[in-house]
Scaffold this motif. Structure first.
Motif, short mmCIF file in Angstrom:
data_model
loop_
_atom_site.label_atom_id
_atom_site.label_comp_id
_atom_site.label_asym_id
_atom_site.label_seq_id
_atom_site.Cartn_x
_atom_site.Cartn_y
_atom_site.Cartn_z
N ASP A 311 0.83 -1.21 0.00
CA ASP A 311 0.00 0.00 0.00
C ASP A 311 0.86 1.26 0.00
O ASP A 311 0.52 2.27 -0.64
N TYR A 312 1.98 1.22 0.71
CA TYR A 312 2.87 2.38 0.80
C TYR A 312 3.48 2.69 -0.57
O TYR A 312 3.55 3.85 -1.00
N PHE A 313 3.90 1.62 -1.28
CA PHE A 313 4.49 1.80 -2.62
C PHE A 313 3.42 1.55 -3.69
O PHE A 313 3.66 0.88 -4.69
N SER A 314 2.26 2.11 -3.47
CA SER A 314 1.11 1.83 -4.35
C SER A 314 1.28 2.40 -5.75
O SER A 314 0.64 1.93 -6.70
N SER A 315 2.13 3.42 -5.93
CA SER A 315 2.30 4.00 -7.26
C SER A 315 3.13 3.11 -8.17
O SER A 315 3.13 3.28 -9.39
N ALA A 316 3.84 2.12 -7.59
CA ALA A 316 4.67 1.20 -8.39
C ALA A 316 3.79 0.14 -9.05
O ALA A 316 2.67 -0.13 -8.61
N THR A 317 4.31 -0.48 -10.07
CA THR A 317 3.67 -1.66 -10.65
C THR A 317 3.91 -2.83 -9.70
O THR A 317 5.04 -3.04 -9.24
N HIS A 318 2.87 -3.61 -9.40
CA HIS A 318 2.98 -4.76 -8.51
C HIS A 318 2.75 -6.04 -9.31
O HIS A 318 1.72 -6.20 -9.95
N LEU A 319 3.74 -6.94 -9.26
CA LEU A 319 3.66 -8.23 -9.94
C LEU A 319 3.70 -9.34 -8.91
O LEU A 319 4.69 -9.51 -8.20
N GLY A 320 2.63 -10.12 -8.80
CA GLY A 320 2.57 -11.24 -7.88
C GLY A 320 2.94 -12.54 -8.57
O GLY A 320 2.51 -12.81 -9.69
#
Length: 793
Positions: A311-320
């Motif tokens: 949530d803190y680094f929400s501006s980044a692209t998140h790949l699970g």
């Protein structure tokens, strides 16, 4: 007369198709892969024998760049129509069959007269001449136009893979598909992505290539890779991510250094209480990309402290990344990441031959199958009176310990290893840490001879045992003999790259909600292939009827989201201690929280776990099941299974004889049967007669014909006087062929190369031998007749 009609498929490719491709501007060395095999061939297991089926291959794979395939071509003989190969081509690239696709946008078929082109995007087919075959630039322009790819996006998408000449291991086809789909989606602006790949299929290598390409082209400059166990981080840095060299760092002691570009970190190193959250040392916009390994674990929970990092680094692209997306009423990967951008399943991995299949030994114990109700007034070893109720398999080792049950299982494990290989690396999954310790002691007592040689032969590897955890690397190291048998609870269920594991023992329970995820993770400990280590398959010993889950559609099906977030609901329960450990510097599972055995004071009246040593347990049932080609477990004997599959191909003996006698190469029939799991070598061993040839085995197994040995068949041909119609020299040649069949089992007698062997030197050259029959055609006809005489049923 059209001579082209008589050319072989290979001649059609060499004389017409390959020149057409080259004339269109495709580079032979960089852009054309002829006879391209894209699987390793499924491993088929029956009994203790494992054999590989034939690899799947296509005639041509055409690439725009080494990491961007654009088209496949299937070639056919000229006597077939131009489009005869199209259906075969489409089968390889059909996008909706995710695990069977090569994910290329164009498919072609040709018989040497021209091409049929199928556009996978539009579904439109067209016929073109040989001279009209499109260039790489033309196909690429059509592709990016159909996908709406901009110039900036094209720059990202076309960034090459990392390639090491020394290593020279390009990604497998499904890894390439996963990488390309992910990079293209990120280039187009998608910021939440889920990649599902079965354990052992190279998720970490895939993640590295994604990260490398995005980092190299400058699309993602600061990258965070999150995992929940040290072993995952250390393996990743030392192996797949090693090429990143000086730009990569592992976060330790909760300290972050902004001078690096790729950061590997445990969740525990970044999370903590509000005033101890290390990730806040960086601004929320610091990272461009966050990769979450094993995202089915702690980060799947909406209220998890680990989720705070995302949530803190929400501006980044998140790949699970995960092999087992978690979808329960409380937890959902898809709610956060969206539907998987690509899935490569366990079933497809086994079918392609990249993963090890399994056989299952299901063992039923009397107390497990019938239940156990203590007699009135029954007390345990601590004097606690057992609650008067019926205890079942879910109670054992959780609420009630039956010492003889543990001993019986240890005996069965040891018995199996003594029959196979006592140094097969084995993981025994237990209910909890206490159970793992008792199982360790029982296995030691059953294997005292080997434990005497080295006390590390049997060890417990659990989160509370540092000595055991220190041996984890030795267990997964193929060069280390010890430890061999390990007992565990939760610690080894996920993330451990264990190519050495040949036996998995299930003596733990799986919950109704979320148990499938754990089950699939545990099975994944054995699915890695290691042929040079002697591992082509693994064995599952199931004492808890857990293998019933193989029949569940969810085992290898697409995950379905059942979690529905509701802002009016109370928060989800606290983080599961079996899934995460917030303690600094310890990334493993914390000590088990089950009540200790034996109680004092008031607690003695209502213990939560009883233990008895005078209740005896026996084995009631035992059966072996095999992984079938459709992904299901079958219990048939090797003979029954083979008979069924032979009859599926040849319904009658006459049909089989007709095909066998007309088939130019008998090996093609044998290979086709092997594809369907008919392992003739295993059947020959079972029959106890190595002198039976393939023909007799098939007739005996499927059609109940009495088998003849090769010597008996050769003698019958001579008795019938068939050879006398030939000249003296021709007779001797045919007799030599019969001897070759009888002594060496050679069935492909029509291959003229056999005439170059030492046994035929006395007759002169192969040309001279053929002349004795009146020419090559007459010779081949004579040999064909000889084979028919041999195989008179």
């Amino acid at each position: 007369m059209n001579c082209k009609k008589h050319l072989s498929e290979e001649d059609i490719k060499m004389k017409f198709i390959t020149p057409a491709i080259l004339n269109a501007g495709w580079d032979l060395g960089r852009q054309i892969r002829a006879e391209y095999p894209f699987t390793d061939g499924r491993v088929i297991v029956r009994g203790d024998t494992a054999q590989r089926a034939k690899r799947k291959a296509i005639d041509y794979l055409l690439l725009y760049k080494p990491n961007i395939p654009l088209a496949i071509i299937e070639a056919k003989k000229n006597k077939l129509s131009i489009g005869a190969g199209m259906q075969q081509a489409l089968d390889y690239v059909e996008a909706i069959k995710a695990a069977k696709t090569l994910d290329v946008p164009f498919a072609f078929s040709s018989n040497g007269d021209g091409f049929i082109e199928h556009d996978m995007k539009t579904g439109i087919e067209r016929e073109i001449t040989l001279e009209e075959f499109p260039s790489p630039e033309e196909l690429w322009s059509r592709y990016i136009a159909s996908e709406g790819i901009t110039e900036e996006q094209e720059k990202i998408i076309t960034e090459p893979y990392f390639f090491d000449i020394a290593d020279n291991k390009p990604p497998r086809y499904y890894q390439r598909v996963a990488i390309n789909k992910t990079v293209e989606a990120i280039a187009k602006g998608q910021d939440r992505l889920l990649l599902v790949m079965a354990t052992g299929t190279g998720k970490t290598l895939t993640a590295f290539q994604i990260i490398y390409r995005l980092w190299k082209v400058g699309a993602k400059k600061k990258i965070l890779y999150l995992a929940d166990r040290n072993v995952l981080i250390d393996q990743t840095i030392d192996n797949d991510f090693k090429p990143l060299g000086k730009v990569i760092t592992k976060v330790e002691n909760r300290k972050l250094d902004s001078s690096y570009e790729v950061y590997m970190s445990l969740y525990q190193q970044l999370s903590g209480d509000d005033d101890m959250e290390a990730f806040k040392q960086f601004q929320p916009t610091f990272f461009d990309l966050v990769v979450i390994d094993e995202c089915h674990r702690g980060s799947a929970r909406e209220e998890s402290r680990w989720r705070k990092i995302l949530d803190y680094f929400s501006s980044a692209t998140h790949l699970g990344l995960t092999a087992t997306p978690k979808e329960t009423t409380d937890v959902s990967n898809q709610d956060y990441f969206g539907k998987p951008i690509y899935t490569y399943s366990l079933k497809q991995g086994i079918d392609d031959g990249f993963l090890a299949p399994y056989k299952v030994v299901r063992i039923g114990l009397d107390k497990d199958l019938q239940g156990y109700r203590p007699e009135k007034g029954k007390v345990d070893i601590y004097g606690n009176e057992l609650e008067d109720r019926e205890y079942n398999i879910k109670d054992f080792d959780r609420n009630l310990i039956i010492d003889d049950r543990t001993k019986t299982i240890a005996k069965k494990i040891t018995e199996f290893l003594k029959k196979t290989d006592r140094f097969s690396k084995t993981i025994v999954f237990c209910v909890d840490i206490d159970h793992a310790e008792r199982m360790r002691q029982a296995l030691i007592n059953e294997n005292a001879d080997l434990v005497k040689q080295n006390p590390k032969y049997v060890m417990r590897i659990t989160g509370d045992n540092q000595e055991g955890k220190n041996q984890l690397y030795n267990f997964i190291d193929e060069d280390s003999l010890y430890p061999t048998l390990v007992t565990t609870s939760k610690l080894m269920t996920t993330g451990v790259d264990c190519k050495t594991c040949k036996v998995i023992v299930l003596d733990n329970n799986f919950s109704e909600d979320g148990g499938m995820t754990e089950f699939k993770q545990i099975i994944g400990r054995g699915t890695r292939l290691k042929p040079d280590y002697g591992k082509l398959y693994f064995t599952i010993m199931d004492f808890r009827n857990a293998s019933r889950l193989f029949a569940d559609p969810n085992f290898d099906g697409d995950p379905v989201q059942i979690y529905e977030p509701n802002p009016d609901e109370s928060p989800v329960p606290p983080d599961d201690p079996d899934e995460e450990n917030p303690t600094e510097g310890n990334d493993d599972i914390p000590p088990d929280t089950s009540p200790i055995i034996g109680f004092e004071g008031d607690e003695k009246e209502h213990p939560k776990k009883y233990r008895v040593n005078d209740v005896y347990v026996t084995v009631l049932s035992e059966r072996v099941q095999y992984y079938d080609s459709d992904g299901k477990l079958i219990s048939e004997s090797l003979t029954d299974y083979s008979k069924k599959n032979i009859l599926n191909e040849f319904s009658t003996l006459d049909e089989f004889l007709s095909v066998w006698n007309s088939e130019g190469r008998k090996a093609a029939i044998v290979e086709e049967l092997k594809e369907h799991g008919v392992l003739l070598e295993s059947l020959r061993e079972l029959a106890g007669n190595k002198d039976l040839d393939d023909f007799d085995l098939i007739c005996h197994i499927a059609f109940d014909k009495p088998p003849l040995t090769k010597a008996e068949r050769a003698k019958n041909v001579k008795k019938r006087g068939y050879l006398y119609k030939y000249s003296d020299m021709a007779q001797q040649v045919l007799e030599a062929l019969l001897d070759k069949y009888m002594n060496d089992g050679v069935t492909e007698l029509a291959d003229t190369k056999i005439l170059e062997l030492k046994e035929f030197e006395r007759f002169g050259s192969s040309i001279k031998i053929v002349k004795a029959f009146g020419g090559k055609a007459a010779y081949l006809n004579a040999v064909q007749e000889l084979q028919k005489e041999l195989y008179i049923a």
